[in-house]
Design an enzyme around this catalytic site. Structure first.
Site, PDB file in Angstrom:
ATOM      1  N   ASP A   1      36.576  38.921  36.805  1.00 18.61           N
ATOM      2  CA  ASP A   1      36.943  39.627  35.692  1.00 18.61           C
ATOM      3  C   ASP A   1      35.723  40.100  34.866  1.00 18.61           C
ATOM      4  O   ASP A   1      35.863  41.178  34.226  1.00 18.61           O
ATOM      5  CB  ASP A   1      38.044  38.659  34.538  1.00 18.61           C
ATOM      6  CG  ASP A   1      39.152  38.664  34.727  1.00 18.61           C
ATOM      7  OD1 ASP A   1      39.723  39.590  35.185  1.00 18.61           O
ATOM      8  OD2 ASP A   1      39.977  37.895  34.146  1.00 18.61           O
TER       9      ASP A   1
ATOM     10  N   GLN B   1      43.911  33.314  33.611  1.00 16.68           N
ATOM     11  CA  GLN B   1      44.769  34.673  32.683  1.00 16.68           C
ATOM     12  C   GLN B   1      44.820  34.183  31.325  1.00 16.68           C
ATOM     13  O   GLN B   1      45.358  33.194  30.908  1.00 16.68           O
ATOM     14  CB  GLN B   1      46.123  34.554  33.435  1.00 16.68           C
ATOM     15  CG  GLN B   1      47.089  35.860  32.953  1.00 16.68           C
ATOM     16  CD  GLN B   1      46.422  37.183  33.662  1.00 16.68           C
ATOM     17  OE1 GLN B   1      46.079  37.340  34.440  1.00 16.68           O
ATOM     18  NE2 GLN B   1      46.327  37.988  32.596  1.00 16.68           N
TER      19      GLN B   1
ATOM     20  N   LYS C   1      48.505  41.237  40.685  1.00 16.45           N
ATOM     21  CA  LYS C   1      47.365  40.733  41.267  1.00 16.45           C
ATOM     22  C   LYS C   1      47.809  40.008  42.530  1.00 16.45           C
ATOM     23  O   LYS C   1      47.060  40.259  43.642  1.00 16.45           O
ATOM     24  CB  LYS C   1      46.506  39.549  40.602  1.00 16.45           C
ATOM     25  CG  LYS C   1      45.617  40.399  39.005  1.00 16.45           C
ATOM     26  CD  LYS C   1      45.600  39.486  38.318  1.00 16.45           C
ATOM     27  CE  LYS C   1      44.990  40.412  36.959  1.00 16.45           C
ATOM     28  NZ  LYS C   1      44.839  39.316  35.851  1.00 16.45           N
TER      29      LYS C   1
END
Ligand code: NAP
Length: 283
Positions: A118, A95, A51
């Site tokens: 997300d 995460q 990312k």
């Protein structure tokens, strides 16, 4: 046919540079993505690295908040709330998975849905059903795009999604249904799963089991989307699908690596751009 996610994400990257330039002018600073990483999970560190790399390549500011595995629920919650309230933070993700010590704490409950890159917060998951989410889950959204890019007509297909996780299986099943495929969701309690796979035109393998599905399990001409990523023998990456014998059966499949993974990361960045665009529209 190979469903090449690396090639598609490379192609899309060209357009991101222009989009970032435009957003930077509008914001008066570069778009920013904040990633919270708790603990030392090696796979999570690799995902976060991917990312960061794409952010750097597209001139997006990427900020990593690295917390040690002793971090308490209160500390993590307070960091999320602080980032929610920081107007210089455009996108935020924690995460997953979190370390065992944070079991029972769901960071998605606290992330502002307008910063939820997300697309996994309860509000965005609910709004997705109405077609109004601020952002939709990256992996399934990227998969739909990968299938479209390869001119795969989803309407009327009989699809099987193996896995029912909140991040992949469930939203995948919903998005395929939205595309007018007829979807069966399978999980660890499904009986005779392997025997039934031959009846599907499309199989999304997201069980998190190395080489769980083989070409012999599938019907001639089927399409396989391989979501799994595992470190196999000789440190080689393998997926949930073993592609050996695919050519003989005329199967189309997404490779590991180079299939779903790059699509997930590029979708994350697109979600960030959409979140900023809706914020700017509201001003
Ligand atoms: P997860 O939360 O562990 O969910 C796995 C799902 O598979 C569960 O629903 C489980 O069923 C089901 N399952 C497990 N064993 C099964 C079996 N033998 N037969 C049928 N179903 C079975 O995993 P996830 O987060 O969805 O991720 C799945 C895989 O994709 C992992 O390898 C992960 O690393 C990978 N992944 C890749 C990307 C990418 O960008 N490429 C993104 C996300 C995840 P139950 O519900 O009954 O337990």
């Amino acid at each position: 046919m190979i469903l090449d996610g690396s090639a598609l994400s490379q192609k899309k990257k060209l357009n991101y540079v222009k989009r970032v330039k435009y957003l930077t002018e509008k914001l008066g600073r570069a778009p920013s993505l904040h990633v919270v990483l708790v603990g030392e999970d090696p796979a999570s560190q690799v995902y976060v690295g991917h990312k960061e790399k794409l952010c750097i390549a597209t001139a997006v500011t990427s900020k990593l908040h690295k917390l040690d595995s002793k971090t308490t629920k209160e500390e993590l919650k307070s960091l999320i709330l602080k980032l929610n309230n920081d107007s210089n933070v455009d996108g935020l993700l924690v995460q997953l998975p979190l370390p065992e010590s944070l079991k029972g704490f769901d960071p998605l409950m606290y992330i502002d849905p307008r910063k939820d890159v997300d697309g996994l917060s309860p509000m965005n998951m609910g709004l997705m059903i109405k077609g109004e989410a601020f952002a939709e889950p990256c992996t399934p959204k990227g998969i739909i795009e990968l299938l479209r890019e390869h001119s795969i007509e989803l309407e009327g297909l009989k699809a099987c999604v193996i896995g029912r996780s909140e991040t992949v299986g469930w939203p995948m099943a919903w998005m395929l249904t939205r595309e007018n495929a007829t979807v069966t969701v399978c999980h660890s309690k499904t009986k005779n799963l392997k025997d039934s796979l031959k009846s599907f035109d499309l199989v999304v393998a997201a069980a998190g089991r190395p080489e769980f599905v083989s070409a012999a399990d599938l019907k001639e001409g089927a399409i396989v989307v391989d979501v799994g990523i595992h470190r196999g023998k000789d440190a080689k990456l393998v997926g949930d699908f073993n592609p050996e014998g695919s050519e003989e059966k005329n199967l189309s499949y997404s490779p590991v690596p180079g299939g779903v993974g790059p699509m997930t990361v590029s979708t994350l960045l697109e979600n960030l751009f959409s979140l900023i665009e809706s914020k700017l529209d509201c001003k």
